[in-house]
Design an enzyme around this catalytic site. Structure first.
Site, short mmCIF file in Angstrom:
data_model
loop_
_atom_site.label_atom_id
_atom_site.label_comp_id
_atom_site.label_asym_id
_atom_site.label_seq_id
_atom_site.Cartn_x
_atom_site.Cartn_y
_atom_site.Cartn_z
CE LYS A 111 -4.20 -2.15 1.58
NZ LYS A 111 -5.31 -2.33 0.77
CE LYS A 194 -6.00 -8.78 -1.62
NZ LYS A 194 -7.39 -8.55 -1.21
CE LYS A 197 -13.19 -4.21 1.18
NZ LYS A 197 -12.05 -3.83 2.01
P1 ATP Z 1 -8.43 -3.49 0.48
O1 ATP Z 1 -8.02 -3.36 -0.94
O2 ATP Z 1 -9.04 -2.26 1.06
O3 ATP Z 1 -7.36 -4.08 1.34
P2 ATP Z 1 -9.70 -6.09 0.31
O4 ATP Z 1 -10.57 -6.43 -0.85
O5 ATP Z 1 -8.35 -6.69 0.38
O6 ATP Z 1 -9.67 -4.50 0.42
P3 ATP Z 1 -10.13 -6.40 3.16
O7 ATP Z 1 -11.11 -5.54 3.87
O8 ATP Z 1 -8.68 -6.06 3.29
O9 ATP Z 1 -10.54 -6.46 1.61
O10 ATP Z 1 -10.32 -7.89 3.60
C1 ATP Z 1 -11.57 -8.42 4.07
C2 ATP Z 1 -11.52 -9.94 4.02
O11 ATP Z 1 -11.62 -10.38 2.66
C3 ATP Z 1 -10.21 -10.52 4.55
O12 ATP Z 1 -10.50 -11.71 5.26
C4 ATP Z 1 -9.44 -10.81 3.30
O13 ATP Z 1 -8.47 -11.82 3.48
C5 ATP Z 1 -10.54 -11.24 2.36
N1 ATP Z 1 -10.17 -11.03 0.96
C6 ATP Z 1 -9.86 -9.86 0.38
N2 ATP Z 1 -9.58 -10.02 -0.93
C7 ATP Z 1 -9.71 -11.36 -1.17
C8 ATP Z 1 -9.56 -12.16 -2.34
N3 ATP Z 1 -9.19 -11.63 -3.51
N4 ATP Z 1 -9.77 -13.50 -2.25
C9 ATP Z 1 -10.15 -14.06 -1.06
N5 ATP Z 1 -10.30 -13.35 0.07
C10 ATP Z 1 -10.10 -12.01 0.03
MG MG Z 2 -7.00 -6.16 1.99
#
Ligand code: ATP
Ligand code: MG
Length: 328
Positions: A111, A194, A197
């Site tokens: 990040k 990955k 969001k």
């Molecule tokens: P950000 O980009 O803000 O980090 P994010 O999509 O990674 O958003 P988080 O809020 O960090 O989402 O994570 C919430 C949950 O979703 C965590 O348990 C994380 O491991 C899971 N998660 C996030 N992205 C994935 C993915 N691509 N596949 C499976 N699990 C995911």
């Molecule tokens: Mg995340």
């Protein structure tokens, strides 16, 4: 009944990765433990975010939890910021995690990669401290997360070991639990990255309409050749779609390979899109009903009361252990 703790930060529109890796998994495990599932709104402040967006995203996550079948009678659903013990405990725990280990966290490195050093907030650096506080506050041994969050749970484990060595058996040792299928859903436009969001490339959003979801699956990047085969190194695109299909249908990779043995990528993608829409259509309808009702605030209020009760006890125990003079 062992406690279960997890959350999602309201940094953006939820993706299919969040659904498969987190939400669907929460719904699956909720009946074999005592779950505390929260909206990690304080964590969402670690990067700039518009206040209105943050508020809307937070309500949205609660509605998606409910739409996925989390039962608010047994699962405590709450806003992190509504339980002030998270912040208070983080202030104490920050003294037991070190700058060196925090700077080695993959999420921090990712990040901050493109950020100017002078503009990196302390909150982003200290993110794992708050996350450790989130975890230990509920005495939860079970932490269901996607693969990317395992490193932070490991750091929380180090902290617990360190803390308990010094003060006795005060904190419960947590352990990450990742879903067997779907612990890391990849971007549909670059299957080596990955799906996230906050980095919206090749994402499927839970807010996308069904037609858009189908279109995104049909135009997902695939690989050379025409065989539907699980091979992450040589066929990352197809393997990712197989993971999505498997998570939605409970079919094994072998079963999927057999199902599409004499068919091409086009047929396979159509089946993935069908499976996705099959699950998303009722899910999205439930979400619409929930978000337009008063139930979200009711659930969050009740969740705040239950979570606060549990959090208060742990905070007190920690304050006493470290020698803060606590009053009756
Ligand atoms: P950000 O980009 O803000 O980090 P994010 O999509 O990674 O958003 P988080 O809020 O960090 O989402 O994570 C919430 C949950 O979703 C965590 O348990 C994380 O491991 C899971 N998660 C996030 N992205 C994935 C993915 N691509 N596949 C499976 N699990 C995911
Ligand atoms: Mg995340």
């Amino acid at each position: 009944m062992a406690r279960i703790l997890s959350g999602i930060k309201p940094t953006g529109q939820l993706t299919l990765g969040n659904y498969i890796g987190a939400i669907k998994n929460f719904a699956r495990v909720q009946h074999d433990g005592e779950p505390f599932i929260f909206i990690a709104d304080l964590h969402a402040l670690t990067l700039p975010i518009d206040p209105k967006t943050l508020r809307n995203n937070s309500r949205d996550i609660a509605a998606y939890y409910l739409a996925a079948g989390l039962d608010p009678k047994t699962t405590t659903i709450f806003l992190q910021s509504s339980v002030h013990e998270h912040s208070e405990l983080a202030i104490i725990l920050q003294n037991y995690l070190y700058m060196g280990e925090l700077s080695r966290m993959t999420q921090y490195k990712d990040k901050t990669q493109k950020m100017d050093n002078n503009a990196i907030g302390l909150g982003l650096f200290a993110y794992p401290v708050l996350m450790a506080a989130d975890i230990v506050l509920y005495d939860a041994p079970r932490i269901p997360v996607g693969e990317d969050q395992v490193q932070h749970v490991e750091l929380a484990r180090d902290l617990v070991k360190r803390f308990n060595n010094r003060y006795g058996d005060v904190l419960v040792m947590p352990k990450a639990e990742v879903t067997k299928v779907g612990k890391r859903i990849m971007s549909l436009s670059d299957p080596t990255k990955k799906m996230s969001k906050s980095d919206p490339k090749g994402d499927i959003y839970l807010s996308d309409d069904l037609k858009t979801m189908r279109k995104k699956i049909m135009s997902a990047v695939t690989d050379l050749g025409h065989e539907v085969k699980y091979d992450v190194v040589n066929k990352p695109g197809i393997s990712n779609l197989m993971t999505i299909y498997s998570a939605l249908t409970n079919k094994t990779m072998e079963e999927i390979e057999q199902e599409f043995a004499n068919k091409g990528y086009g047929d396979f993608k159509r089946s993935v899109a069908d499976a996705l829409i099959n699950e998303m259509e009722p899910f999205k309808a439930r979400y619409e009903q929930i978000i337009n009702s008063g139930i979200v605030d009711e659930v969050l209020k009740e969740g705040q009361i239950r979570a606060s009760k549990a959090a208060k006890e742990t905070l007190k125990r920690v304050q006493q252990a470290v020698g803060l003079y606590t009053l009756k």
